[in-house]
Design an enzyme around this catalytic site. Sequence first.
Site, PDB file in Angstrom:
ATOM      1  N   ASP A   1      78.533  45.627  26.012  1.00  0.00           N
ATOM      2  CA  ASP A   1      78.152  46.947  25.521  1.00  0.00           C
ATOM      3  C   ASP A   1      78.005  46.872  24.011  1.00  0.00           C
ATOM      4  OD1 ASP A   1      77.471  49.591  25.645  1.00  0.00           O
ATOM      5  OD2 ASP A   1      79.522  50.351  25.811  1.00  0.00           O
ATOM      6  N   HIS A  42      61.427  14.203  12.887  1.00  0.00           N
ATOM      7  CA  HIS A  42      61.151  12.765  12.933  1.00  0.00           C
ATOM      8  C   HIS A  42      60.147  12.356  11.858  1.00  0.00           C
ATOM      9  CE1 HIS A  42      57.131  13.507  14.564  1.00  0.00           C
ATOM     10  NE2 HIS A  42      57.691  14.430  15.322  1.00  0.00           N
ATOM     11  N   GLU A  98      59.615  17.929  22.085  1.00  0.00           N
ATOM     12  CA  GLU A  98      58.552  18.795  21.575  1.00  0.00           C
ATOM     13  C   GLU A  98      57.889  19.568  22.717  1.00  0.00           C
ATOM     14  OE1 GLU A  98      57.324  20.806  19.674  1.00  0.00           O
ATOM     15  OE2 GLU A  98      56.511  19.624  18.004  1.00  0.00           O
TER      16      GLU A  98
END
Length: 387
Positions: A16, A189, A265
């Site tokens: 809540d 990377h 990815e």
Amino acid sequence: MSGAAPGGRRLVVEADGGSRGNPGPAGYGAVVLDGVTGEVLAETAEYLGTCTNNVAEYRGLIAGLRAAHALAPDAAVHVRMDSKLVVEQMSGRWKIKHPDMRPLAMEARGVFPAGAVTYEWMPRERNKHADRLANEAMDAGARGETWRPPADAPARTPDLADPEPLPETPTVGWGGSDAPATTLLLLRHGETALTPEKRFSGSGGADPELSETGLRQAEAAAAAIAAAGGVAGIVSSPLARCRRTAEAVAVRLGLEVRFDEGLRETDFGAWEGLTFAEAGERYPDDQQAWLRDPGGDTGPTGGETFTAVARRAAVSRDKAIARHAGRTVLVVSHVTPIKSLLCMALGAPPSAMFRLELSPAGLSEIAYWPDGGTSIRRVNDTSHLNT
């Protein structure tokens, strides 16, 4: 309830949130119950400052789901709330039109895998436990204090199915200002042959290795991270370009690399290997729909939506936070997962991803506090590549 992995637990989350003024001073409360015995397993609450009822309700949902995930990541979770809006929107029956709600809903969906959480509306009088916690948090905030559970409150327990014990750390909302943050050091990377050509390179096409430039970038990032110190663990996407980047750091730090599929990815589908212009020429309608609503149900042709990527990235985030609570963990990943984590930390809409730049071997950093707060400390730092 459905959606749990075989042997997974059944948990119930009652949540809540409220605002005294709408908008006004606000807070949330959530409780996690054993789905079989009804035993209270965790409580969480937080004062939010000034916001609306709906924002507070969503924050309560997110905190409850995170507390449940900390207890059992493979659980089937049944959420009960007295907010018709949140229940109907999270169940997919109502559209989410308000821009403030969409990133919150995306964050909530990202805590557990798709299908693991179900929703039920219940009358307000049956949601007294979570309502009480929300009001306690607002009362504490009015006094300038942080809500804390009573001394006999149930403690967080590690997931017994995990092969390594998780560190004992407070559930969301329990920590207080004196508890250390968990820091995710996000490293993209290094460069591949596709990077300078600006071609879509996701997890649905080739798995390119680092180029010679990318190898130098990975070593430069590794040297900078090792010099700074403090990294307690490394988690990486399993794709080759991330593996090699992570291994460069691991060798210097003497750490093992943990691989997580959630950090891979985006699957760019038919766009894999194409430039942005080429994808637009071949699939103009799909590309325009994707650009108009990156947080919607349209993704690259035959590929993965940003919403799906954000969902799995958030699960990976929560696992890293649980495993390395109060410490720094290096996360080696790709553009979309890292941008998703940055947007979620900011509470920014998915469209903000198009306004963020992440260079090869760039470093970003997010601190996650036990009370649910986040702090972005840097974005796309490439200073280590200039030496």
